[in-house]
Scaffold this active site. Sequence first.
Site, PDB file in Angstrom:
ATOM      1  N   CYS A   1      12.219 -15.723  37.942  1.00 40.02           N
ATOM      2  CA  CYS A   1      11.472 -15.127  38.647  1.00 40.02           C
ATOM      3  C   CYS A   1      10.333 -16.441  38.147  1.00 40.02           C
ATOM      4  O   CYS A   1       9.499 -16.299  38.757  1.00 40.02           O
ATOM      5  CB  CYS A   1      10.380 -14.131  37.601  1.00 40.02           C
ATOM      6  SG  CYS A   1      10.495 -14.647  35.979  1.00 40.02           S
TER       7      CYS A   1
ATOM      8  N   CYS B   1      13.171 -10.022  31.334  1.00 42.10           N
ATOM      9  CA  CYS B   1      11.823 -10.693  30.596  1.00 42.10           C
ATOM     10  C   CYS B   1      12.576 -11.147  29.018  1.00 42.10           C
ATOM     11  O   CYS B   1      12.666 -12.006  28.447  1.00 42.10           O
ATOM     12  CB  CYS B   1      10.980  -9.760  30.331  1.00 42.10           C
ATOM     13  SG  CYS B   1      10.257  -9.757  32.322  1.00 42.10           S
TER      14      CYS B   1
HETATM   15 FE1  FES Z   1      10.174 -12.941  35.133  1.00 41.61          FE
HETATM   16 FE2  FES Z   1       9.178 -10.928  33.275  1.00 41.61          FE
HETATM   17  S1  FES Z   1       9.194 -10.901  35.863  1.00 41.61           S
HETATM   18  S2  FES Z   1      10.349 -13.088  32.530  1.00 41.61           S
END
Ligand code: FES
Length: 131
Positions: free
Chosen positions: A34, A103
């Site tokens: 992300c 994450c």
């Molecule tokens: Fe990527 Fe949480 S959405 S670190």
Amino acid sequence: MQYSEKVMEHFMHPRNVGKIENPDGVGKITSPVCGDIMELYIKVKNDRIADVKFQTFGCAAAVASSSILTEMIKGKKVGEILKITNKRITEALGGLPKEKLHCSVLAEDAVKSAIEDYLKRNVKVKNKKSK
Ligand code: FES
């Protein structure tokens, strides 16, 4: 998507946020999933984590993962920390939604990279001393 109470609590009140001046090791990781960023700073004394701080530019799960990670590693031996996995971080948080597991991987990678940095710096210092 629902976060556990523990995740929300760490997200709202993150522990050990900030930066350490003259750290003994730094880990900076960008998530390939992300693009969120996590920086972790450690201070080591007698082979144990004397202090740890983090800055996370990311989602609630990333902030909570880093926050609980700092509590998990404070006072621990460097060798023990290398055994920490994202699974243990996730369990400590009372679970994470499947799409948020990466994450906790970010937190695992950041701490491992900080330890590697510390070990590299230490080898350099030792080499210098032995010259
Ligand atoms: Fe990527 Fe949480 S959405 S670190």
